[in-house]
Design an enzyme around this catalytic site. Sequence first.
Site, PDB file in Angstrom:
ATOM      1  N   GLY A   1       0.753  -1.240   0.000  1.00  0.00           N
ATOM      2  CA  GLY A   1       0.000   0.000   0.000  1.00  0.00           C
ATOM      3  C   GLY A   1       0.778   1.282   0.000  1.00  0.00           C
ATOM      4  O   GLY A   1       0.186   2.352  -0.131  1.00  0.00           O
ATOM      5  N   HIS A   2       2.102   1.209   0.146  1.00  0.00           N
ATOM      6  CA  HIS A   2       2.882   2.449   0.161  1.00  0.00           C
ATOM      7  C   HIS A   2       3.527   2.633  -1.203  1.00  0.00           C
ATOM      8  O   HIS A   2       4.601   2.127  -1.465  1.00  0.00           O
ATOM      9  CB  HIS A   2       3.927   2.409   1.282  1.00  0.00           C
ATOM     10  CG  HIS A   2       4.402   3.775   1.683  1.00  0.00           C
ATOM     11  ND1 HIS A   2       5.630   4.260   1.328  1.00  0.00           N
ATOM     12  CD2 HIS A   2       3.796   4.766   2.390  1.00  0.00           C
ATOM     13  CE1 HIS A   2       5.782   5.482   1.822  1.00  0.00           C
ATOM     14  NE2 HIS A   2       4.683   5.821   2.460  1.00  0.00           N
ATOM     15  N   TYR A   3       2.808   3.338  -2.078  1.00  0.00           N
ATOM     16  CA  TYR A   3       3.178   3.518  -3.476  1.00  0.00           C
ATOM     17  C   TYR A   3       3.259   2.165  -4.191  1.00  0.00           C
ATOM     18  O   TYR A   3       4.314   1.763  -4.671  1.00  0.00           O
ATOM     19  CB  TYR A   3       4.492   4.299  -3.601  1.00  0.00           C
ATOM     20  CG  TYR A   3       4.423   5.643  -2.926  1.00  0.00           C
ATOM     21  CD1 TYR A   3       3.903   6.738  -3.598  1.00  0.00           C
ATOM     22  CD2 TYR A   3       4.835   5.800  -1.607  1.00  0.00           C
ATOM     23  CE1 TYR A   3       3.806   7.971  -2.967  1.00  0.00           C
ATOM     24  CE2 TYR A   3       4.730   7.025  -0.970  1.00  0.00           C
ATOM     25  CZ  TYR A   3       4.217   8.105  -1.649  1.00  0.00           C
ATOM     26  OH  TYR A   3       4.106   9.326  -1.018  1.00  0.00           O
TER      27      TYR A   3
END
Length: 289
Positions: free
Chosen positions: A31-33
């Site tokens: 979910g982080h980039y």
Amino acid sequence: MSSTFAIPASHAASTLQETLFVSGSDLFALGHYPGNPVYPGALMLERMLAMAGALVSGTLGQPARATAVKRVQYLGVVVPGDVVTLEASVLEQSANKVACQAVASVGGDPRVRATIECGLDSGIAPSPVLSNPATAVKDTNTPALAHQEIARLLPHRYPFVLLDTVQTYSPGAHMLATKVINRESPILGRKPPDTYPAALAIESFGQAGVALYFLSQMDNAPAHALVGAMRDVTLLREIPYDTILTLDVRIERMMANAVVFGGDLRIGAEAVIRIGSLVVMIAPMQAGS
């Protein structure tokens, strides 16, 4: 993790070191980039806060924890395949607080640098006691943006969309957003800490700021947004679970390549974290990225 006792000569100095191995199969990559994952600065800061607290506890011989982040600089990204060396050392000591420097490096190249103040646990205000924390800040009005609408604004995906609602916002100026605090997030691991991590709460504040920035743009041109620095972050109280955090975000300054935010994180009317300044760097989206 190892520890030694060296610098500075004026008092009992010490250093802690840890090694972080970053893999693309780690949870953050979801979910982080997604598609171009970057190790979250919030998770790096949380490691630094824990190291500083452990270092000062050992130096003073009494339980201590981080009470303020005077400065954080995100100098470069940490990506899958990196082996990160984290080092925390004592900078100076006074009667009631100790200042530490923490640095995260890859191959000798600093990626994150922070100055953190720590104090004794006995000198830190306890977590807020709320008679009904689940409803302490719940607004009865319909939120301006629900969770799924927020996710369309941000470059994050589950489990790193750390906002639940945007209650109100004024483009170019101000936003009130909320985050429900519980133990259910997989980010917290199998054994969640006793209180909610301050760095994750600060990440929610940063995400609210990024959402406000995008809502303030008239041309809706896509852009990359990454936190570049923070100053004068005061950790006033620990954050209990089963409550609602209000993120009160102000735009202090907007530039061509950056936006500066300030504000408070509250439970009810009580501030738990105060943000002096949080700088988000903005870059135009390149074709094909």
